[in-house]
Write a protein that holds these residues in place. Sequence first.
Motif, PDB file in Angstrom:
ATOM      1  N   ARG B   7       0.889  -1.074   0.002  1.00  0.00           N
ATOM      2  CA  ARG B   7      -0.094  -0.156  -0.068  1.00  0.00           C
ATOM      3  C   ARG B   7       0.858   1.437   0.191  1.00  0.00           C
ATOM      4  O   ARG B   7       0.543   2.453  -0.576  1.00  0.00           O
ATOM      5  CB  ARG B   7      -0.974  -0.058   1.158  1.00  0.00           C
ATOM      6  CG  ARG B   7      -2.008  -1.036   1.088  1.00  0.00           C
ATOM      7  CD  ARG B   7      -2.754  -1.167   2.356  1.00  0.00           C
ATOM      8  NE  ARG B   7      -3.580  -0.074   2.479  1.00  0.00           N
ATOM      9  CZ  ARG B   7      -4.176   0.508   3.541  1.00  0.00           C
ATOM     10  NH1 ARG B   7      -4.269  -0.124   4.633  1.00  0.00           N
ATOM     11  NH2 ARG B   7      -4.844   1.608   3.402  1.00  0.00           N
ATOM     12  N   HIS B   8       1.920   0.994   0.534  1.00  0.00           N
ATOM     13  CA  HIS B   8       3.130   2.414   0.690  1.00  0.00           C
ATOM     14  C   HIS B   8       4.462   2.029   0.037  1.00  0.00           C
ATOM     15  O   HIS B   8       4.967   0.536   0.235  1.00  0.00           O
ATOM     16  CB  HIS B   8       3.163   2.663   2.122  1.00  0.00           C
ATOM     17  CG  HIS B   8       1.876   3.014   2.622  1.00  0.00           C
ATOM     18  ND1 HIS B   8       1.288   4.339   2.629  1.00  0.00           N
ATOM     19  CD2 HIS B   8       0.978   2.514   3.454  1.00  0.00           C
ATOM     20  CE1 HIS B   8       0.008   4.309   3.201  1.00  0.00           C
ATOM     21  NE2 HIS B   8      -0.204   3.149   3.776  1.00  0.00           N
ATOM     22  N   ALA B   9       5.111   3.028  -0.373  1.00  0.00           N
ATOM     23  CA  ALA B   9       6.508   2.634  -0.891  1.00  0.00           C
ATOM     24  C   ALA B   9       7.071   4.149  -0.418  1.00  0.00           C
ATOM     25  O   ALA B   9       6.437   5.315  -0.566  1.00  0.00           O
ATOM     26  CB  ALA B   9       6.609   2.293  -2.202  1.00  0.00           C
ATOM     27  N   VAL B  10       8.531   4.207  -0.381  1.00  0.00           N
ATOM     28  CA  VAL B  10       9.398   5.367  -0.365  1.00  0.00           C
ATOM     29  C   VAL B  10      10.196   5.374  -1.432  1.00  0.00           C
ATOM     30  O   VAL B  10      10.976   4.502  -1.741  1.00  0.00           O
ATOM     31  CB  VAL B  10      10.032   5.070   1.195  1.00  0.00           C
ATOM     32  CG1 VAL B  10      10.960   6.204   1.294  1.00  0.00           C
ATOM     33  CG2 VAL B  10       9.035   4.942   2.358  1.00  0.00           C
ATOM     34  N   ILE B  11      10.314   6.561  -1.957  1.00  0.00           N
ATOM     35  CA  ILE B  11      11.324   7.042  -2.671  1.00  0.00           C
ATOM     36  C   ILE B  11      12.385   7.709  -1.934  1.00  0.00           C
ATOM     37  O   ILE B  11      11.997   8.754  -1.336  1.00  0.00           O
ATOM     38  CB  ILE B  11      10.619   7.982  -3.964  1.00  0.00           C
ATOM     39  CG1 ILE B  11       9.628   7.291  -4.622  1.00  0.00           C
ATOM     40  CG2 ILE B  11      11.534   8.306  -4.981  1.00  0.00           C
ATOM     41  CD1 ILE B  11       8.752   7.848  -5.592  1.00  0.00           C
ATOM     42  N   ARG B  12      13.540   7.270  -2.257  1.00  0.00           N
ATOM     43  CA  ARG B  12      14.736   8.259  -1.568  1.00  0.00           C
ATOM     44  C   ARG B  12      15.160   9.001  -2.577  1.00  0.00           C
ATOM     45  O   ARG B  12      15.922   8.400  -3.787  1.00  0.00           O
ATOM     46  CB  ARG B  12      15.612   7.357  -1.072  1.00  0.00           C
ATOM     47  CG  ARG B  12      16.897   8.002  -0.437  1.00  0.00           C
ATOM     48  CD  ARG B  12      17.517   7.262   0.551  1.00  0.00           C
ATOM     49  NE  ARG B  12      18.099   6.036   0.015  1.00  0.00           N
ATOM     50  CZ  ARG B  12      18.947   5.077   0.582  1.00  0.00           C
ATOM     51  NH1 ARG B  12      19.088   5.308   1.936  1.00  0.00           N
ATOM     52  NH2 ARG B  12      19.536   4.108   0.093  1.00  0.00           N
ATOM     53  N   GLU B  13      15.197  10.204  -2.696  1.00  0.00           N
ATOM     54  CA  GLU B  13      15.751  10.971  -3.682  1.00  0.00           C
ATOM     55  C   GLU B  13      17.590  11.138  -3.469  1.00  0.00           C
ATOM     56  O   GLU B  13      17.653  11.590  -2.330  1.00  0.00           O
ATOM     57  CB  GLU B  13      15.110  12.461  -3.580  1.00  0.00           C
ATOM     58  CG  GLU B  13      15.901  13.420  -4.445  1.00  0.00           C
ATOM     59  CD  GLU B  13      15.741  13.465  -6.007  1.00  0.00           C
ATOM     60  OE1 GLU B  13      14.934  12.851  -6.382  1.00  0.00           O
ATOM     61  OE2 GLU B  13      16.903  13.712  -6.607  1.00  0.00           O
ATOM     62  N   VAL B  14      18.052  10.806  -4.567  1.00  0.00           N
ATOM     63  CA  VAL B  14      19.584  10.659  -4.343  1.00  0.00           C
ATOM     64  C   VAL B  14      20.464  11.652  -5.628  1.00  0.00           C
ATOM     65  O   VAL B  14      21.660  11.563  -5.266  1.00  0.00           O
ATOM     66  CB  VAL B  14      20.115   9.111  -4.383  1.00  0.00           C
ATOM     67  CG1 VAL B  14      19.403   8.371  -3.289  1.00  0.00           C
ATOM     68  CG2 VAL B  14      19.942   8.756  -5.708  1.00  0.00           C
ATOM     69  N   GLY B  15      19.551  12.319  -6.040  1.00  0.00           N
ATOM     70  CA  GLY B  15      20.148  13.263  -7.055  1.00  0.00           C
ATOM     71  C   GLY B  15      21.312  14.224  -6.406  1.00  0.00           C
ATOM     72  O   GLY B  15      22.297  14.322  -7.184  1.00  0.00           O
ATOM     73  N   LEU B  16      21.104  14.501  -5.175  1.00  0.00           N
ATOM     74  CA  LEU B  16      22.180  15.450  -4.711  1.00  0.00           C
ATOM     75  C   LEU B  16      23.370  14.726  -4.438  1.00  0.00           C
ATOM     76  O   LEU B  16      24.544  15.397  -4.229  1.00  0.00           O
ATOM     77  CB  LEU B  16      21.456  16.102  -3.267  1.00  0.00           C
ATOM     78  CG  LEU B  16      20.521  17.148  -3.410  1.00  0.00           C
ATOM     79  CD1 LEU B  16      19.302  17.189  -2.310  1.00  0.00           C
ATOM     80  CD2 LEU B  16      20.882  18.540  -3.832  1.00  0.00           C
ATOM     81  N   ALA B 225      10.072  -5.274 -10.894  1.00  0.00           N
ATOM     82  CA  ALA B 225      10.167  -6.742 -10.409  1.00  0.00           C
ATOM     83  C   ALA B 225      10.582  -7.067  -8.898  1.00  0.00           C
ATOM     84  O   ALA B 225      10.305  -7.795  -8.107  1.00  0.00           O
ATOM     85  CB  ALA B 225      11.342  -7.212 -11.209  1.00  0.00           C
ATOM     86  N   ALA B 226      11.371  -5.720  -8.521  1.00  0.00           N
ATOM     87  CA  ALA B 226      11.771  -5.722  -6.983  1.00  0.00           C
ATOM     88  C   ALA B 226      10.509  -5.562  -6.156  1.00  0.00           C
ATOM     89  O   ALA B 226      10.357  -6.198  -4.954  1.00  0.00           O
ATOM     90  CB  ALA B 226      12.864  -4.569  -6.877  1.00  0.00           C
ATOM     91  N   LEU B 227       9.591  -4.630  -6.598  1.00  0.00           N
ATOM     92  CA  LEU B 227       8.313  -4.523  -5.869  1.00  0.00           C
ATOM     93  C   LEU B 227       7.499  -5.730  -5.663  1.00  0.00           C
ATOM     94  O   LEU B 227       6.928  -6.329  -4.518  1.00  0.00           O
ATOM     95  CB  LEU B 227       7.683  -3.442  -6.724  1.00  0.00           C
ATOM     96  CG  LEU B 227       6.456  -2.558  -5.848  1.00  0.00           C
ATOM     97  CD1 LEU B 227       6.837  -1.786  -4.950  1.00  0.00           C
ATOM     98  CD2 LEU B 227       5.958  -1.745  -7.146  1.00  0.00           C
ATOM     99  N   GLU B 228       7.539  -6.367  -6.855  1.00  0.00           N
ATOM    100  CA  GLU B 228       6.921  -7.871  -6.569  1.00  0.00           C
ATOM    101  C   GLU B 228       7.709  -8.865  -5.698  1.00  0.00           C
ATOM    102  O   GLU B 228       7.180  -9.650  -5.116  1.00  0.00           O
ATOM    103  CB  GLU B 228       6.715  -8.592  -8.077  1.00  0.00           C
ATOM    104  CG  GLU B 228       5.545  -8.020  -8.925  1.00  0.00           C
ATOM    105  CD  GLU B 228       5.544  -8.814 -10.134  1.00  0.00           C
ATOM    106  OE1 GLU B 228       4.124  -8.897 -10.442  1.00  0.00           O
ATOM    107  OE2 GLU B 228       6.295  -9.219 -10.887  1.00  0.00           O
ATOM    108  N   ALA B 229       9.023  -8.546  -5.473  1.00  0.00           N
ATOM    109  CA  ALA B 229       9.750  -9.356  -4.586  1.00  0.00           C
ATOM    110  C   ALA B 229       9.513  -8.891  -3.283  1.00  0.00           C
ATOM    111  O   ALA B 229      10.336  -9.635  -2.292  1.00  0.00           O
ATOM    112  CB  ALA B 229      11.260  -9.228  -4.973  1.00  0.00           C
TER     113      ALA B 229
END
Lengths: 315, 315
Positions: B7-16, B225-229
């Motif tokens: 239901r939830h996922a986290v995006i970690r912004e690593v652009g910096l 694919a990682a989400l499914e895992a």
Amino acid sequence: MTAPFPRHAVIREVGLRDGLQSIRTTLPTASKQAWIRGAHAAGLRELEVGSFVPARLLPQLADTAELVAFARTLPGLFVSVLVPNLRGAQDALASGADLMIVPLSASHAHSLANLRKTPDEVVAEVARIRAARDASGAKTLIEGGVGTAFGCTLQGHVDPDEVLRLMQALLDAGADRVSLADTVGYADPGMVRELFTRAVDIAGERFWCGHFHDTRGLGLANVYAALEAGVTRFDACLAGIGGCPHAPGASGNVATEDLAYMLGSMGIDTGVDIERLLALREDVAAWLRDETLHGTLWRAGLPKTFPAQHAGAAA
Amino acid sequence: MTAPFPRHAVIREVGLRDGLQSIRTTLPTASKQAWIRGAHAAGLRELEVGSFVPARLLPQLADTAELVAFARTLPGLFVSVLVPNLRGAQDALASGADLMIVPLSASHAHSLANLRKTPDEVVAEVARIRAARDASGAKTLIEGGVGTAFGCTLQGHVDPDEVLRLMQALLDAGADRVSLADTVGYADPGMVRELFTRAVDIAGERFWCGHFHDTRGLGLANVYAALEAGVTRFDACLAGIGGCPHAPGASGNVATEDLAYMLGSMGIDTGVDIERLLALREDVAAWLRDETLHGTLWRAGLPKTFPAQHAGAAA
């Protein structure tokens, strides 16, 4: 826990139809023939070479009959064309194409705007096309392609139940094969997993092809989800040409070379020689120098670890 | 048959960090602070803001301590930094970062070339970092990030068993979290499905993050694919910056905005306001006007059917 991947998959190159019909450049017949020859040499065995529509509507595709005749001279090549109606189907039957795709738009708004028919009127047309095909004695297969299967820029939401009802209606009307297309790039892999699983359950071996646009970057993720649902044939355009009239600069179909790379990397045999495909991409880029091209693999090249039998280095 | 999506996922912004360290432009600290502020305003709650490495090696990231201090003033923001060794870890502990990522390269050739240590020497360094952290009383978490997990441009093949052995060794040495990274864009979704399933089985709740580069167009397919895992946290760079020194013009990490779109479309809550994220992308494009940017959604915009709660239109 998870299903194994198929050992083989088919890439149908549709750049000569879906790609070229959406861009400004009109490619000379000789270049199209070179494209067909190059695709065949790179190991592609299914091509959609054009569309039997009135030349005043799509002058870019006016040489379709000539291209079918040329493509049929290449050994083992399975030649597809698009036909919007019975009139086009009669041309396709006369041309000797192996398969004709009849597009149906599950979005009523899109269907009326593009085909000037309701979806159910298209189903009735497919029944007439089937009768004409059977009467002609031709072996040309009929594929009913359900487009805007994940939504539409005109009406927005398209009900998955309606998509599957229309797919079933196409089968009942005599389509030999059915396909689903994300015409405007609205699908995500979750939607694909759900709808394609249901579609394959319904149509079984008669489910033919997944057609994905990469408009919002999810094209290959959607292919992967369809692959997990049991689909083993995908449309693609070399250099991802095609675009979307509603999104200037946006990419078109998934890029053939990127798709061939993904499948080859996964150990799924497509028969494609990727090095030759990338060489053909350079030709296409030269022919279409005024168009925005897409795709990713061509910049980075194949990984060191890529299985040699799919790269084509030994060919 | 198939697992439900989280239901939830986290995006970690690593652009910096991962983004800016790989490009020529050195962004002024004020612009980086505007980036951090914009990312927070767009709903991102995890940022990697820099790296504690000697300024002579990466002058672009010399202001990391200042950025950590700034980021910590924003409510609810979880601040990560990269540290290559104990010396950097001491700086990270002093800075008050919430998490420090210690990169380990599963490719021995890559590890020696980039870190001048064997992978097992990095494991030993993590044990020293853990001891220093515990002695300091700081709450900074330690993440062991196993890179080149799917192959390497120097040595080619990297054995998955070796990747998982090193991941286990990091856990045993005291890493609070572990991650896997496709540093050079060699992964395909089949490889990801297999390796991440095994990794999550081993590390359970301590498995933290999937890090994918889009070098060959498979970034989002690999995320899927990682989400499914079972993975629910992913690194990404706004505008897909970063690239790969071995592939000029190739894209870097998966683009934050495309990833947020895919997850939002699938009904997976990330807390991200995509319209605000696209506005921030325009700022980043202005700051990095001499760099090649990537990503796809920004051209086409959100679909009509995109769930309003993820678009941010109501915000």
